[in-house]
Write a protein that holds these residues in place. Structure first.
Motif, short mmCIF file in Angstrom:
data_model
loop_
_atom_site.label_atom_id
_atom_site.label_comp_id
_atom_site.label_asym_id
_atom_site.label_seq_id
_atom_site.Cartn_x
_atom_site.Cartn_y
_atom_site.Cartn_z
N PRO A 36 -4.00 6.62 -2.84
CA PRO A 36 -3.22 7.76 -3.31
C PRO A 36 -4.05 8.81 -4.05
O PRO A 36 -3.64 9.94 -4.17
CB PRO A 36 -2.19 7.15 -4.25
CG PRO A 36 -2.17 5.71 -3.94
CD PRO A 36 -3.52 5.38 -3.39
N SER B 20 0.82 -1.21 0.00
CA SER B 20 0.00 0.00 0.00
C SER B 20 0.86 1.26 0.00
O SER B 20 2.00 1.24 0.41
CB SER B 20 -0.94 0.00 1.20
OG SER B 20 -0.20 0.03 2.40
N GLY B 21 0.25 2.33 -0.49
CA GLY B 21 0.90 3.63 -0.47
C GLY B 21 1.37 4.14 -1.81
O GLY B 21 1.42 5.33 -2.03
N ARG B 22 1.74 3.24 -2.72
CA ARG B 22 2.28 3.67 -4.01
C ARG B 22 1.20 3.83 -5.06
O ARG B 22 1.33 4.62 -5.98
CB ARG B 22 3.29 2.64 -4.54
CG ARG B 22 4.42 2.34 -3.62
CD ARG B 22 5.31 1.27 -4.20
NE ARG B 22 4.61 -0.01 -4.18
CZ ARG B 22 4.76 -0.97 -5.07
NH1 ARG B 22 5.60 -0.82 -6.06
NH2 ARG B 22 4.11 -2.09 -4.98
N GLN C 231 -9.06 8.21 -2.26
CA GLN C 231 -9.21 7.71 -0.90
C GLN C 231 -10.50 6.89 -0.72
O GLN C 231 -10.93 6.64 0.39
CB GLN C 231 -9.14 8.84 0.12
CG GLN C 231 -7.94 9.72 -0.09
CD GLN C 231 -7.04 9.78 1.10
OE1 GLN C 231 -7.39 9.40 2.18
NE2 GLN C 231 -5.85 10.28 0.87
#
Length: 153
Positions: free
Chosen positions: A117, A95-97, A120
């Motif tokens: 990203p 997660s996160g990218r 949301q």
């Protein structure tokens, strides 16, 4: 059920029951970016159900392919340990990218599609996974790896 399937589209992941599905479909077998020993690919996560249909861009790299295989192994191991206090939960790709899937191994299985990203938005899809879905998932992973290797991976 999934009327959006493109002819010859390569599905890396297909998690489905009779009513709904979460599919990760490769955009191309050609990498979009290459770093030292790592290739990046474009894909889309597609959610199909009687309630809603949608898709979101999901990027992953060659290391994430190995992570998906390890995740399948961990889910299978968690299924064999019925006395877990909490359901097994894992994200793919990390997660996160990019948008990612969160897999929650409980009854029923739940796959959350996170567009962290960008918007949301999180879509939660409960799935009644039948016998043999892990074996089928490993087959899809092997086929995707073979296609990516043939496409310059």
């Amino acid at each position: 059920m999934d009327t959006n399937t493109q002819p010859h589209a390569i599905e890396l992941i297909r998690l489905a029951d009779a009513c709904q599905s979460v599919i990760v479909r490769l955009g191309s077998t050609e990498s979009t970016l290459e770093g030292p020993g790592v290739r990046h690919y474009d894909a889309e996560a597609v959610v199909t159900s009687d309630f809603m249909n949608g898709s979101v861009y999901l990027g992953f790299d060659s290391e994430d392919l190995a992570d998906w295989g390890r995740l399948l192994d961990a889910i299978e191991e968690a299924e064999q340990e019925a006395d877990l206090d909490e359901p097994f939960t894992a994200d793919w790709p990390r997660s996160g990218r990019t948008a990612h899937l969160r897999f929650i191994a409980e009854d029923p299985y739940v796959v959350e599609v996170h567009d962290g990203p960008s918007t949301q938005i999180v879509v939660s899809v409960p799935l009644d996974m039948g016998e043999g879905w892990i074996t089928e998932s490993r087959g899809r992973l092997a086929a995707a790896r073979a296609a990516l290797e043939g496409g310059g991976a």
